[in-house]
Design a protein around this motif. Sequence first.
Motif, short mmCIF file in Angstrom:
data_model
loop_
_atom_site.label_atom_id
_atom_site.label_comp_id
_atom_site.label_asym_id
_atom_site.label_seq_id
_atom_site.Cartn_x
_atom_site.Cartn_y
_atom_site.Cartn_z
N GLY A 290 0.82 -1.22 0.00
CA GLY A 290 0.00 0.00 0.00
C GLY A 290 0.84 1.26 0.00
N LYS A 291 1.90 1.27 0.79
CA LYS A 291 2.79 2.42 0.82
C LYS A 291 3.49 2.60 -0.51
CE LYS A 291 6.64 4.41 3.44
NZ LYS A 291 7.58 4.21 4.57
N GLY A 292 3.94 1.50 -1.11
CA GLY A 292 4.59 1.59 -2.42
C GLY A 292 3.64 2.07 -3.49
N TRP A 293 2.38 1.62 -3.41
CA TRP A 293 1.38 2.07 -4.39
C TRP A 293 1.17 3.58 -4.29
CZ3 TRP A 293 -4.37 2.61 -3.46
CH2 TRP A 293 -5.05 2.90 -4.65
N ALA A 294 1.12 4.10 -3.08
CA ALA A 294 0.95 5.55 -2.91
C ALA A 294 2.08 6.31 -3.56
CB ALA A 294 0.86 5.89 -1.41
N GLY A 295 3.31 5.80 -3.43
CA GLY A 295 4.44 6.46 -4.08
C GLY A 295 4.34 6.44 -5.58
N SER A 296 3.90 5.31 -6.15
CA SER A 296 3.74 5.22 -7.60
C SER A 296 2.59 6.11 -8.08
CB SER A 296 3.48 3.77 -8.00
OG SER A 296 3.38 3.61 -9.39
N LEU A 297 1.52 6.16 -7.28
CA LEU A 297 0.33 6.94 -7.64
C LEU A 297 0.62 8.43 -7.72
CD1 LEU A 297 -2.75 6.29 -8.07
CD2 LEU A 297 -3.05 6.95 -5.68
N THR A 298 1.52 8.91 -6.87
CA THR A 298 1.80 10.34 -6.80
C THR A 298 3.04 10.75 -7.59
OG1 THR A 298 3.01 9.99 -4.72
CG2 THR A 298 0.69 10.61 -4.56
N PRO A 308 -0.82 3.67 -11.82
CA PRO A 308 -1.72 2.59 -11.37
C PRO A 308 -2.90 3.14 -10.58
CG PRO A 308 0.19 2.67 -9.93
CD PRO A 308 0.41 3.73 -10.99
N GLY A 309 -3.94 3.55 -11.27
CA GLY A 309 -5.04 4.26 -10.63
C GLY A 309 -5.98 3.39 -9.86
N ILE A 310 -5.93 2.06 -10.05
CA ILE A 310 -6.86 1.16 -9.37
C ILE A 310 -6.08 0.04 -8.70
CG2 ILE A 310 -8.65 -0.59 -9.74
CD1 ILE A 310 -9.95 1.22 -11.75
N ALA A 311 -6.42 -0.23 -7.44
CA ALA A 311 -5.86 -1.37 -6.71
C ALA A 311 -7.01 -2.28 -6.29
CB ALA A 311 -5.09 -0.89 -5.49
N VAL A 312 -6.85 -3.57 -6.54
CA VAL A 312 -7.87 -4.56 -6.22
C VAL A 312 -7.34 -5.44 -5.09
CG1 VAL A 312 -9.31 -6.42 -7.10
CG2 VAL A 312 -8.62 -4.55 -8.63
N GLY A 397 -3.92 12.17 -12.97
CA GLY A 397 -3.46 12.83 -11.77
C GLY A 397 -3.39 11.83 -10.62
N PRO A 398 -3.03 12.28 -9.42
CA PRO A 398 -2.79 11.38 -8.28
C PRO A 398 -4.05 10.96 -7.54
CG PRO A 398 -2.28 13.62 -7.62
CD PRO A 398 -2.66 13.68 -9.08
N LEU A 399 -4.98 10.33 -8.27
CA LEU A 399 -6.22 9.86 -7.66
C LEU A 399 -6.26 8.34 -7.76
CD1 LEU A 399 -9.75 11.34 -7.93
CD2 LEU A 399 -9.42 8.91 -8.40
N GLY A 400 -6.50 7.69 -6.61
CA GLY A 400 -6.54 6.24 -6.57
C GLY A 400 -7.89 5.71 -6.13
N LEU A 401 -8.24 4.54 -6.66
CA LEU A 401 -9.47 3.85 -6.30
C LEU A 401 -9.11 2.43 -5.85
CD1 LEU A 401 -12.59 3.66 -6.17
CD2 LEU A 401 -12.51 2.85 -8.55
N VAL A 402 -9.54 2.06 -4.64
CA VAL A 402 -9.38 0.69 -4.15
C VAL A 402 -10.70 -0.04 -4.36
CG1 VAL A 402 -8.86 -0.77 -2.17
CG2 VAL A 402 -7.72 1.44 -2.41
N ILE A 403 -10.63 -1.19 -5.00
CA ILE A 403 -11.81 -2.03 -5.19
C ILE A 403 -11.66 -3.26 -4.30
CG2 ILE A 403 -13.24 -3.30 -6.82
CD1 ILE A 403 -12.11 -1.58 -9.06
N ARG A 404 -12.57 -3.43 -3.35
CA ARG A 404 -12.52 -4.56 -2.43
C ARG A 404 -13.31 -5.74 -3.00
NH1 ARG A 404 -10.78 -2.35 2.59
NH2 ARG A 404 -10.51 -4.54 3.26
N GLY A 454 5.73 -5.35 -8.64
CA GLY A 454 6.36 -4.07 -8.97
C GLY A 454 5.28 -3.04 -9.23
N PHE A 455 5.69 -1.92 -9.77
CA PHE A 455 4.75 -0.85 -10.11
C PHE A 455 5.03 -0.42 -11.54
CE2 PHE A 455 5.29 -0.79 -5.53
CZ PHE A 455 3.96 -0.89 -5.12
N PRO A 456 4.01 -0.09 -12.32
CA PRO A 456 4.17 0.06 -13.77
C PRO A 456 4.68 1.42 -14.24
CG PRO A 456 1.87 0.33 -13.19
CD PRO A 456 2.59 -0.01 -11.91
N THR A 457 4.97 2.35 -13.33
CA THR A 457 5.28 3.70 -13.76
C THR A 457 6.65 3.85 -14.42
OG1 THR A 457 5.55 4.02 -11.36
CG2 THR A 457 3.74 5.14 -12.41
#
Length: 509
Positions: A290-298, A308-312, A397-404, A454-457
Motif C-alpha cells: 500500500g505504501k509503495g502504491w501511494a508512491g507510484s500513484l503520486t 496505477p489508478g486502481i488497486a484490487v 493525476g494522483p487519484l486512486g481507487l481501491v476495489i474490495r 512491482g509498479f508500472p510507472t
Amino acid sequence: MDGTTSAFVPHGRHLIAGEWVAADTTFRSEPAHGEAHDFGVGTPALVDAAVKAAEDAFWTYGYTDVETRAKFLETIADEIDARGEAITLIGTQETGLPEARLQGERGRTVGQLRLFASHIRAGDCLDRRQDEALPDRAPLPRPDIKLMQRPIGPVAVFGASNFPLAFSTAGGDTASALAAGCPVVVKGHSAHPGTGEIVAEAIKAAIEICGLPGGVFSLVQGGKRDVGTALVQHPLIKAVGFTGSLGGGRALFDLCAQRPEPIPFFGELGSVNPMFVLPAAAKARGAEIGKGWAGSLTMGAGQFCTNPGIAVIGTGPEGDAFVSAASEALKDAPAQVMLTEGIAAAYRDGKDRFDERNTVKPVFTTEQEGRNARPNLYETDAAAYLQDHALGEEVFGPLGLVIRVSGPEQMVDLAKGFEGQLTATLHMDEADTDAAHVLMPVLERKAGRVLANGFPTGVEVSDAMVHGGPYPASTNFGATSVGTMAIRRFQRPVSYQNLPDALMPAGWK
C-alpha cells in the motif's frame, strides 16, 4: 544558440523543410514559472508545406542505408545532449517538472535514439527472408522470392503534454519513424513549445551535419483543431503517432479511417493500469504494498499514462492494512504543479466525478488549488464498480481507487470487466501461484504488459518492451510506442520475385 550556454530565448517560429518560418499570428506560452514567450500559430498552409517537403525528402531519405540513418539518430542525440542545460531550464519553466525529472527524461530520449541506431545497424528490423528458387520442383517450379521491410513514407507525430522530451519532438514516435526511413512532421504541444523548439534546433543541426534534405523533419507549433485535422488528412501522410487524451485521440483516429486512403493511427490514449494484490501477498506485506502504491500513484503528480489508478484487494484486515498504509502515505505527499492549467482543471473534474457518487467511499480527500494537485483516495466494491462504467475512466493525476473483493474468484470476474489497459500488475507470493494462474489469461488479454511484484510507472526502452494494449489503451493492439519493435509501425513488407541483387534495396546484403 551555440549549445554551450544554459540561456535559451525562443524565437517562436516553425521549422519547415530546414528553415525557420514566422507566422502571422502568435500564442503566448503559459509556463509554471519563469518568462512567457510568443510562438507562431500553426496553419493548414504550413502543414501542407511541411508534408510536401517530407514527401520530397522521402525519395532520398527513404532509400538511404541503415548506417546513414543510424549516424543521423546518434547525431540528434549528441546535439540534444549539447543543449542539455538549456533544455532542462526551459523544460522545468514550461512544465513545472523538477530538474531531475527533465534530466532523466533527456537521458531516456537520447538513449532510445542511440538504441534505435544500434538496432537498425544489426539489420533485424529489416526482417530479411528468402525462399530460393526451385526450378526443378514439380508440378511447377518455384521462383526466387525475397522479402524485407520498407519505410512507408511521411509520418505525422503529435507531441505529448506529459513527456516534453521522451514522447514529443524527438521522442519515441519520431525516433522510430526516422529509424525506419520515414520523414516526420511534428505537431508540437502548446504546453511546452519552447522545449519543442530547442529540440527541433538539435534535429536541424543533425540534418545539416549529416547532409540530409531539410524536409526529413519539420515542426509546426500551436494551432487549433484545423491544424491537426489538416495533418492527419493530408494525402501524403502515411501514418500517425499520437500520445494524448482518449477524446482527442479517438477524433483523430476517426479522421484517419475516413480518409479516401485510410492510414494507421498509432494512438496511446488512456489506462487505469489495475493492480491485483493476491491474498498471501496481502497477508505478508499488504501495508508495504500500500505504501509503495501511494508512491507510484503520486509520482510526477500522477501524470503518467502507466499510473496505477486502481488497486484490487480483498476485504478483511489484510485489505484494511493496505488501505490504511496507502492513505497515511498519501497524507504526507506534498502538492505538485501539474503540466498545464487545463490538466489541473481536468483533475479537479475527475475528483468531482468521484465525490458525486454514493457508490464510492472517500478514504482521503484534499482540496485542489489552481495548477497544484494533491492526492485523493476512494474505495468501492466489485459490484458497484462493474455497474458504473465511469469509475473505470482515467483520471489524469494522483487519484486512486481501491476495489474490495471477496476473494480471488471475484478478482477474475472484475478483471473480465476491465477495458483494455497498458499494464496490469500482480502482487503475489508463492502461495498465490494457483490464483495467479487463473487470472493470467484474463490479464494478458486485457493488457500489453503484465507485471509481478512491482509498479508500472517505469517503462524500460528495450527490445522486449510493449507499451500499448487493447482499446482504449491504444488504437492498435499489435504495436508498441516504446522499444525497438516500435520501428515496425512505420514499415511494410515488400516481396521481390526473381529480382537480381543489383536492384534490391540497400540493406539486403
